[in-house]
Design an enzyme around this catalytic site. Structure first.
Site, short mmCIF file in Angstrom:
data_model
loop_
_atom_site.label_atom_id
_atom_site.label_comp_id
_atom_site.label_asym_id
_atom_site.label_seq_id
_atom_site.Cartn_x
_atom_site.Cartn_y
_atom_site.Cartn_z
N HIS A 148 -4.64 6.89 2.03
CA HIS A 148 -3.73 7.68 1.72
C HIS A 148 -3.70 8.90 2.22
O HIS A 148 -2.42 9.54 2.50
CB HIS A 148 -4.06 7.91 -0.10
N HIS A 152 9.96 5.59 -0.11
CA HIS A 152 10.29 6.22 -1.53
C HIS A 152 11.57 5.66 -2.12
O HIS A 152 12.52 5.85 -1.31
CB HIS A 152 9.93 7.68 -1.49
N ARG A 157 1.55 2.21 3.90
CA ARG A 157 0.68 2.00 2.83
C ARG A 157 -0.58 0.99 3.27
O ARG A 157 -0.02 0.13 3.99
CB ARG A 157 1.27 1.52 1.42
N TYR A 170 5.36 14.13 -3.67
CA TYR A 170 4.52 13.87 -2.76
C TYR A 170 3.77 14.50 -1.96
O TYR A 170 2.80 15.00 -1.63
CB TYR A 170 4.88 12.46 -2.16
N LYS A 228 6.49 -1.35 -1.78
CA LYS A 228 6.40 -1.08 -3.09
C LYS A 228 7.88 -0.80 -3.60
O LYS A 228 8.77 -0.16 -3.26
CB LYS A 228 5.89 0.70 -3.20
N ARG A 236 -1.75 8.61 5.26
CA ARG A 236 -0.41 8.51 5.12
C ARG A 236 0.16 9.98 4.66
O ARG A 236 1.44 10.25 5.10
CB ARG A 236 0.00 7.62 3.75
#
Length: 211
Positions: free
Chosen positions: A127, A153, A32, A162, A57, A130
């Protein structure tokens, strides 16, 4: 894929040398933008070819792996980084002022690279890099659990959403994984049979006639 090749080429000739390591690392690791900006030098293990991402995250730490291409860019970047260091000597990616690269600065750099690669404005974002990393893994046959872990995740359901994976794609991934497993099992069984045949045909040493 052609667009990403054009972006990599634009980054390699950019007037800002941080562009090449930034784009390559994000495209090859799926980091990220906040994670790549927060990387410190001591988070990177060049011998192992990896980096430890702390407090991603959801405050989850994880390991990311480097390709040979990324390692080459890192080695090329380190002398440039050392020349840029001012007060903040921990950050891995530094801007021209010697300060830690920030997400806003990354997006400005992406906008410049998009223009150089003749991509529409807003087409290139962290993004996008990624997402290309993740879809590339899927296309090359990686299983969803592996992709989930590499992306950081918390659940595989998030990874499926995703990647916008349809039921049909999920079936294809499953059958591909099953075919790979069967191939590996067949190879292992063949090796085991060869070893058994070798044992059976190997002549035994007799002690008859030996004093």
């Amino acid at each position: 894929r052609r667009e990403m090749t054009m972006v990599l080429e634009a980054a390699s000739v950019s007037e800002d040398p941080v562009a090449s390591i930034l784009v390559t690392m994000m495209l090859d690791t799926g980091l990220r933008v906040s994670e790549v900006c927060n990387l410190d030098m001591n988070d990177i293990d060049l011998e192992d070819g990896s980096a430890r991402v702390y407090g991603g995250k959801g405050d989850k730490d994880r390991l990311v792996l480097f390709t040979r291409r990324t390692l080459e860019r890192i080695h090329a970047w380190i002398p440039i980084r050392e020349a840029r260091v001012r007060n903040e000597d921990f950050a891995f990616l530094l801007n021209s002022a010697g300060r830690r690269l920030q997400p806003r600065g990354v997006q400005r750099l992406m906008d410049k690279l998009a223009a150089q690669a003749n991509l529409p404005k807003g087409k290139l974002t962290p993004h996008v890099l990624r997402h290309n990393f993740a879809t590339g893994l899927l296309e090359r046959g990686a299983d969803l659990v592996t992709i989930q872990r590499l992306l950081g995740h918390s659940s595989i359901a998030t990874t499926r959403v995703y990647l916008e994976i349809s039921d049909q794609t999920l079936r294809e991934v499953y059958h591909r994984a099953q075919a790979t497993r069967q191939t590996l099992e067949a190879a292992a069984a063949a090796t085991e049979n060869d070893e058994e045949e070798l044992v059976e045909t190997t002549p035994s040493t007799s002690s008859v006639g030996i004093e």
